[in-house]
Design an enzyme around this catalytic site. Structure first.
Site, PDB file in Angstrom:
ATOM      1  N   GLY A  72      55.275  66.879  12.900  1.00  0.00           N
ATOM      2  CA  GLY A  72      55.271  67.895  11.849  1.00  0.00           C
ATOM      3  C   GLY A  72      56.637  68.471  11.564  1.00  0.00           C
ATOM      4  O   GLY A  72      56.815  69.242  10.629  1.00  0.00           O
ATOM      5  N   TYR A 133      54.079  74.546  22.382  1.00  0.00           N
ATOM      6  CA  TYR A 133      55.469  75.019  22.497  1.00  0.00           C
ATOM      7  C   TYR A 133      55.515  76.547  22.608  1.00  0.00           C
ATOM      8  O   TYR A 133      56.398  77.102  23.259  1.00  0.00           O
ATOM      9  CB  TYR A 133      56.243  74.657  21.220  1.00  0.00           C
ATOM     10  CG  TYR A 133      57.032  73.377  21.211  1.00  0.00           C
ATOM     11  CD1 TYR A 133      58.162  73.267  20.401  1.00  0.00           C
ATOM     12  CD2 TYR A 133      56.672  72.258  21.945  1.00  0.00           C
ATOM     13  CE1 TYR A 133      58.912  72.102  20.338  1.00  0.00           C
ATOM     14  CE2 TYR A 133      57.413  71.089  21.897  1.00  0.00           C
ATOM     15  CZ  TYR A 133      58.531  71.019  21.087  1.00  0.00           C
ATOM     16  OH  TYR A 133      59.282  69.856  21.012  1.00  0.00           O
ATOM     17  N   ASP A 289      55.678  61.006  26.448  1.00  0.00           N
ATOM     18  CA  ASP A 289      55.548  61.770  25.192  1.00  0.00           C
ATOM     19  C   ASP A 289      54.718  60.964  24.188  1.00  0.00           C
ATOM     20  O   ASP A 289      54.914  61.071  22.968  1.00  0.00           O
ATOM     21  CB  ASP A 289      56.918  62.074  24.600  1.00  0.00           C
ATOM     22  CG  ASP A 289      57.021  63.536  24.144  1.00  0.00           C
ATOM     23  OD1 ASP A 289      58.056  63.911  23.577  1.00  0.00           O
ATOM     24  OD2 ASP A 289      56.047  64.290  24.318  1.00  0.00           O
ATOM     25  N   SER A 293      56.098  63.330  18.527  1.00  0.00           N
ATOM     26  CA  SER A 293      57.186  62.895  17.646  1.00  0.00           C
ATOM     27  C   SER A 293      58.495  62.896  18.433  1.00  0.00           C
ATOM     28  O   SER A 293      58.683  63.711  19.338  1.00  0.00           O
ATOM     29  CB  SER A 293      57.321  63.835  16.437  1.00  0.00           C
ATOM     30  OG  SER A 293      57.678  65.140  16.875  1.00  0.00           O
TER      31      SER A 293
HETATM   32  C1  LIG Z   1      62.481  64.209  24.011  1.00  0.00           C
HETATM   33  C2  LIG Z   1      62.590  64.114  22.513  1.00  0.00           C
HETATM   34  C3  LIG Z   1      63.188  62.765  22.154  1.00  0.00           C
HETATM   35  C4  LIG Z   1      61.224  64.218  21.862  1.00  0.00           C
HETATM   36  C5  LIG Z   1      60.618  65.615  21.972  1.00  0.00           C
HETATM   37  N1  LIG Z   1      59.229  65.529  21.574  1.00  0.00           N
HETATM   38  C6  LIG Z   1      58.427  66.611  21.730  1.00  0.00           C
HETATM   39  O1  LIG Z   1      58.768  67.617  22.289  1.00  0.00           O
HETATM   40  C7  LIG Z   1      57.064  66.519  21.098  1.00  0.00           C
HETATM   41  C8  LIG Z   1      57.147  66.750  19.602  1.00  0.00           C
HETATM   42  N2  LIG Z   1      58.036  67.853  19.282  1.00  0.00           N
HETATM   43  C9  LIG Z   1      55.745  67.015  19.079  1.00  0.00           C
HETATM   44  O2  LIG Z   1      55.345  68.167  18.998  1.00  0.00           O
HETATM   45  O3  LIG Z   1      55.059  65.998  18.783  1.00  0.00           O
HETATM   46  C10 LIG Z   1      61.322  66.602  21.041  1.00  0.00           C
HETATM   47  O4  LIG Z   1      60.828  66.759  19.913  1.00  0.00           O
HETATM   48  O5  LIG Z   1      62.318  67.205  21.452  1.00  0.00           O
HETATM   49 ZN   LIG Z   2      58.698  68.138  24.339  1.00  0.00          ZN
HETATM   50 ZN   LIG Z   3      55.827  66.372  24.213  1.00  0.00          ZN
END
Ligand SMILES: CC(C)C[C@H](NC(=O)C[C@H](N)C(=O)O)C(=O)O
Ligand SMILES: [Zn+2]
Ligand SMILES: [Zn+2]
Length: 393
Positions: A72, A133, A289, A293
């Site tokens: 997103g 988050y 992960d 994303s």
């Molecule tokens: C470690 C890096 C490369 C990926 C990492 N992914 C997430 O934290 C999951 C993403 N934000 C989601 O909500 O799908 C990032 O975005 O920093």
């Molecule tokens: Zn993350």
């Molecule tokens: Zn994650």
């Protein structure tokens, strides 16, 4: 259901040598030599697998996945798709822990829990972190501790974002309070109560965790910070943190060369460096992960594209540790089996030993390529191909 695996070189993770493994009703019953059975199971057939030329390892545990999808960061079209059963089984992953990420608004804990239950019905073992988050966290019941007590699959809180332009910028007091709720909620429900922490690229790095550890009675083992290898500075800090007794989680990536171009420390190289620095092999884990994303931001912090995490990035990192970097399989294997099982208190997972769940993989001995996967005693993958599909696959 009775399955007998003959003559595989068994890594419990520690190497037990060439053994037979007997699985009965979804559990590992016996490990031994020359196990021969005349027992016929309900279908009149004893399933026997020839494990010669193979290594048997515990099914991989992926401690950080987005079962429901995530994303997103680039607007509606960048919301990533949910996971399917064979995303995990064909990767050798038999246990996945799901979480919400940036988007805790269009996605919620009830949907995440339903998705986790759906995958469990299809044969995978699943658990979830409550929250996203954001602090204060989104929950099932409106209260983190009640979530632990009322939902069996809730084993921790996460992924709580810190040091990231997408985090909710929690104060130290908010972070301490949430850590305390995770700890006590875990205690009351007999679960780990782990705080799964998303580390961004921000310069504050692990500060909020260290602040809590240094200024409260909450132990450093309450935390499992992930993405520790996302940039070199954070990785160096992660080594110091791990040497101080903390757990760290590597994010395995789709295309290690590409991510190194982005400054990420490849998981296999990071593990080698941690071991060289004297960090115990019991202190780190590897996650994918999956379906989260992997967004790229430009210097103006605009999202300029994004990939999607995949669970099949874990085994290549284990393979690289062994085949490229000379790390013994029984050493690196802990990161994806016994370590997440112990840290997340998944007491029936992470080992090939009597009484543990029948989650195991057979890899070709020299290439460590995946051949067979069993989830709770059920054969899900054979010769690298799925033999059990998800409902809509
Ligand atoms: C470690 C890096 C490369 C990926 C990492 N992914 C997430 O934290 C999951 C993403 N934000 C989601 O909500 O799908 C990032 O975005 O920093
Ligand atoms: Zn993350
Ligand atoms: Zn994650």
């Amino acid at each position: 259901m009775i399955t007998l695996i003959k003559n595989a070189k068994v890594y419990q993770p520690e190497c037990a040598g060439v053994k037979d493994i007997l699985l009965i009703d979804g559990k590992i019953s016996t490990i031994g030599e020359n196990i021969s059975l005349e027992i016929k199971n309900a279908e009149g057939v004893l399933v026997e697998i020839d494990g010669s030329g193979m290594v048997a390892i515990p099914g991989l545990i992926d401690p950080h996945t987005h079962l429901l999808g995530g994303g997103g960061e680039g607007g509606y079209k960048t919301r990533t798709p949910e996971a399917m059963l064979t995303d995990f089984t064909t990767a050798g992953v038999t246990t996945a822990v799901g979480c919400l990420g940036t988007d805790g608004v269009t996605r919620n804990m009830i949907s995440l829990l339903a998705k986790a239950k759906g995958l469990e019905e299809e044969g995978l073992s699943t658990y979830v972190y409550t929250g996203s988050y954001h602090v204060p966290p989104v929950t099932l019941t409106g209260d983190v501790m009640k979530d632990f007590l009322l939902a069996d699959k809730v084993i921790g809180v996460g992924e709580v974002a810190i040091s990231d332009h997408r985090s909710s910028q929690p104060s130290s007091q908010e972070f301490r309070r949430l850590s305390a709720d995770a700890r006590v909620g875990g205690m009351l429900s007999g679960k780990a109560g782990i705080m799964n922490i998303h580390l961004g690229d921000g310069s504050r790095m692990l500060e909020l965790i260290l602040d809590t550890v240094e200024n409260t009675e909450i132990p450093i083992t309450q935390f499992l910070p992930t993405h520790i290898n996302r940039n070199p500075a954070l990785f160096e800090e992660g080594i110091r943190y791990a040497k101080g007794g903390g757990y760290v989680d590597f994010t395995a990536s789709k295309d290690p060369e590409y991510w190194e171009a982005e400054g990420e420390v490849r998981t296999s190289k990071g593990i080698k460096r941690m071991l060289e620095e004297g960090v115990s092999p019991d202190q780190f884990t590897i996650s994918s992960d999956a379906q989260g994303s992997l967004p790229l931001f430009n210097e103006k912090m605009e999202c300029i594209g994004l990939g999607v995490g995949k669970s099949d990035t874990i085994l290549p990192e284990i393979r690289s540790c062994v085949l490229d970097l000379g790390i013994p399989l029984e050493t690196v294997l802990r990161a994806s089996t016994a370590n997440p099982a112990r840290i997340l208190k998944l007491t029936s997972k992470g080992r090939i030993a009597p009484g543990f769940d029948g989650d195991l993989c057979l890899l070709e001995e020299t290439t460590l390529e995946l051949d067979t996967v069993l989830c709770k005693g059920q054969i899900m993958v054979r010769s690298g191909k799925p033999v059990v599909l998800g409902t809509f696959q």
